[in-house]
Design a protein around this motif. Structure first.
Motif, mmCIF file in Angstrom:
data_model
loop_
_atom_site.group_PDB
_atom_site.id
_atom_site.type_symbol
_atom_site.label_atom_id
_atom_site.label_comp_id
_atom_site.label_asym_id
_atom_site.label_seq_id
_atom_site.Cartn_x
_atom_site.Cartn_y
_atom_site.Cartn_z
ATOM 1 N N THR A 127 -14.716 1.934 11.549
ATOM 2 C CA THR A 127 -15.111 3.202 10.907
ATOM 3 C C THR A 127 -13.936 3.888 10.217
ATOM 4 N N ASP A 128 -12.716 3.556 10.653
ATOM 5 C CA ASP A 128 -11.532 4.108 10.000
ATOM 6 C C ASP A 128 -11.360 3.456 8.632
ATOM 7 N N LYS A 129 -11.265 4.254 7.584
ATOM 8 C CA LYS A 129 -11.235 3.732 6.217
ATOM 9 C C LYS A 129 -10.022 2.848 5.951
ATOM 10 N N ARG A 130 -8.873 3.224 6.504
ATOM 11 C CA ARG A 130 -7.674 2.412 6.294
ATOM 12 C C ARG A 130 -7.804 1.073 6.992
ATOM 13 N N GLU A 131 -8.287 1.081 8.231
ATOM 14 C CA GLU A 131 -8.462 -0.160 8.976
ATOM 15 C C GLU A 131 -9.457 -1.082 8.277
ATOM 16 N N SER A 190 -11.225 1.565 -2.668
ATOM 17 C CA SER A 190 -11.473 2.806 -3.407
ATOM 18 C C SER A 190 -11.854 3.932 -2.455
ATOM 19 N N ASP A 191 -12.659 3.598 -1.449
ATOM 20 C CA ASP A 191 -13.084 4.578 -0.462
ATOM 21 C C ASP A 191 -11.894 5.092 0.335
ATOM 22 N N TYR A 192 -10.967 4.179 0.669
ATOM 23 C CA TYR A 192 -9.781 4.554 1.433
ATOM 24 C C TYR A 192 -8.790 5.348 0.579
ATOM 25 N N LEU A 193 -8.576 4.908 -0.658
ATOM 26 C CA LEU A 193 -7.583 5.540 -1.523
ATOM 27 C C LEU A 193 -7.996 6.947 -1.960
ATOM 28 N N GLY A 194 -9.295 7.186 -2.036
ATOM 29 C CA GLY A 194 -9.747 8.501 -2.470
ATOM 30 C C GLY A 194 -9.270 8.784 -3.888
ATOM 31 N N GLY A 195 -8.520 9.845 -4.062
ATOM 32 C CA GLY A 195 -8.049 10.202 -5.398
ATOM 33 C C GLY A 195 -6.666 9.691 -5.727
ATOM 34 N N ARG A 196 -6.032 8.922 -4.801
ATOM 35 C CA ARG A 196 -4.681 8.429 -5.085
ATOM 36 C C ARG A 196 -4.696 7.368 -6.172
ATOM 37 N N THR A 197 -3.755 7.466 -7.116
ATOM 38 C CA THR A 197 -3.695 6.508 -8.228
ATOM 39 C C THR A 197 -2.341 5.823 -8.342
ATOM 40 N N THR A 198 -1.369 6.251 -7.548
ATOM 41 C CA THR A 198 -0.039 5.629 -7.577
ATOM 42 C C THR A 198 0.496 5.518 -6.158
ATOM 43 N N GLY A 199 1.513 4.688 -6.010
ATOM 44 C CA GLY A 199 2.178 4.535 -4.714
ATOM 45 C C GLY A 199 1.665 3.334 -3.939
ATOM 46 N N TYR A 200 2.202 3.158 -2.741
ATOM 47 C CA TYR A 200 1.789 2.046 -1.899
ATOM 48 C C TYR A 200 0.323 2.183 -1.530
ATOM 49 N N ILE A 201 -0.374 1.056 -1.452
ATOM 50 C CA ILE A 201 -1.799 1.093 -1.104
ATOM 51 C C ILE A 201 -1.983 1.592 0.315
ATOM 52 N N PHE A 202 -1.253 0.988 1.246
ATOM 53 C CA PHE A 202 -1.414 1.350 2.650
ATOM 54 C C PHE A 202 -0.238 2.216 3.089
ATOM 55 N N ASN A 207 3.687 11.334 11.847
ATOM 56 C CA ASN A 207 4.425 12.527 11.436
ATOM 57 C C ASN A 207 5.794 12.194 10.859
ATOM 58 N N ASN A 208 6.443 11.166 11.415
ATOM 59 C CA ASN A 208 7.800 10.819 10.973
ATOM 60 C C ASN A 208 7.823 10.149 9.608
ATOM 61 N N ASN A 209 6.794 9.351 9.291
ATOM 62 C CA ASN A 209 6.801 8.592 8.028
ATOM 63 C C ASN A 209 5.552 8.849 7.188
ATOM 64 N N LYS A 210 4.989 10.015 7.323
ATOM 65 C CA LYS A 210 3.724 10.306 6.663
ATOM 66 C C LYS A 210 3.806 10.064 5.161
ATOM 67 N N ASN A 211 2.813 9.327 4.654
ATOM 68 C CA ASN A 211 2.652 9.005 3.234
ATOM 69 C C ASN A 211 3.654 7.989 2.698
ATOM 70 N N SER A 212 4.510 7.425 3.575
ATOM 71 C CA SER A 212 5.382 6.328 3.138
ATOM 72 C C SER A 212 4.639 5.014 3.370
ATOM 73 N N GLY A 213 5.067 3.970 2.697
ATOM 74 C CA GLY A 213 4.389 2.685 2.825
ATOM 75 C C GLY A 213 4.490 2.123 4.227
ATOM 76 N N LEU A 214 3.424 1.462 4.671
ATOM 77 C CA LEU A 214 3.438 0.830 5.994
ATOM 78 C C LEU A 214 4.419 -0.335 6.015
ATOM 79 N N THR A 215 5.142 -0.476 7.095
ATOM 80 C CA THR A 215 6.019 -1.628 7.282
ATOM 81 C C THR A 215 5.213 -2.793 7.840
ATOM 82 N N THR A 216 5.792 -3.973 7.819
ATOM 83 C CA THR A 216 5.095 -5.132 8.394
ATOM 84 C C THR A 216 4.901 -4.937 9.898
ATOM 85 N N THR A 217 5.841 -4.256 10.544
ATOM 86 C CA THR A 217 5.702 -3.974 11.976
ATOM 87 C C THR A 217 4.472 -3.096 12.230
#
Length: 296
Positions: A127-131, A190-202, A207-217
């Motif tokens: 149910t989580d859009k990112r997952e 598209s459902d997960y990205l919402g209105g985002r048009t630039t930057g890392y997909i995931f 709180n520490n890394n909010k909105n930065s790209g996910l690492t492989t870890t």
């Protein structure tokens, strides 16, 4: 320059820096070389070897075989062999590591694959859009974790009338390969990205890394957590299982090995063959044939 007849561990250490500077590889590969050499020097010190000989490199190889995976063993041995090859080229010492074998890869994958029913159950239950977007992308394309971590929204393009995601494959300097995005995967993205048009997909939600790209870890942890929720709490299920699962489902639904190799961007067809070996091995029931023929 006369070649040394004896090489001490201190002399070996002193030549490591010049060897690293000599290498023409990317940062990730360079890190792997450094790690392999560090492990070798550590092994020599722990075992009190002050003047390494060929037999010591063989013993190091055997130690790796008994304590590490085939991939790690071969990675460390590549580093050591390349170092001694460099010493030979530089006329510093004989290449005593020449022709020493690494580890033999098993044709049976160590990571389990999911059945089509398991994939369907997990995907429909998320149910989580990112997952959901991440799981669907991994399962349908067989992307590596690093390729997903590098993926940006700008990399989604229309190419030859297909919606594709351009990716930077392992050992590539550019995003010069691509995977196709099915309508369902594209809809989930598209459902997960919402209105985002630039930057890392995931992106991270911590709180520490909010909105930065996910690492492989982080990617590995997300997939591992998904598997655990569906009862797949075992070391043989991991992020890499999605890649093997993708190849397996392709094969089970009629794709040939060469076309699977193209999607997964394997340099060697042998790698692709190992990926689907679990399918062919599972369908091979010859042990039962013999049992039914002579034991019943």
């Amino acid at each position: 320059m006369k070649m040394n007849e004896i090489l001490t561990i201190n002399e070996l250490q002193n030549n490591v820096e010049s060897f690293i500077e000599y290498l023409d590889v990317d940062d990730l590969t360079l890190k792997a070389y450094k790690t392999g050499i560090e492990r070798f020097l550590e092994y020599l010190r722990i075992n009190g070897i002050s003047e390494p000989k060929r037999r010591d490199i063989v013993a190091f190889r055997d130690y790796l075989r008994g304590n590490y995976s085939s991939a790690t063993t071969n990675s460390y041995m590549t580093s050591v062999k390349s170092l001694f090859k460099y010493l030979k080229i530089s006329n510093l010492y004989d290449d005593i590591a020449r022709d020493i074998k690494g580890a033999r890869y098993s044709t049976t994958p160590k990571k389990q694959v999911l059945s089509q029913e398991q994939v369907r159950t997990i995907y429909n239950g998320l149910t989580d859009k990112r997952e959901k977007a991440l799981f669907g992308l991994l399962i349908t394309t067989g992307l590596r974790g690093i390729e997903v971590a590098r993926a940006r929204i700008e990399d989604i393009k229309v190419f030859n009338d297909e919606v594709v995601l351009f990716i930077q494959c392992k050992k590539h300097d550019e995003k010069d390969e691509y995977v196709k995005l099915s309508p369902q995967v594209l809809n989930d993205l598209s459902d997960y990205l919402g209105g985002r048009t630039t930057g890392y997909i995931f992106i991270s939600t911590s709180n520490n890394n909010k909105n930065s790209g996910l690492t492989t870890t982080s990617l590995r942890k997300i997939i591992k957590d998904i598997f655990k929720r569906y009862g797949l709490d075992d070391d043989t299920y991991s992020l890499h299982s999605t890649r093997r699962t993708s190849a397996t489902i392709m094969y089970e639904n009629g794709a040939d090995i060469h076309s699977i190799q193209q999607v997964l961007h394997h340099v060697s067809i042998g790698t692709t063959t190992r990926y689907i070996n679990a399918v062919t091995r599972n369908k091979n029931k010859n042990e039962y044939l013999v049992s039914d023929a002579v034991l019943s």
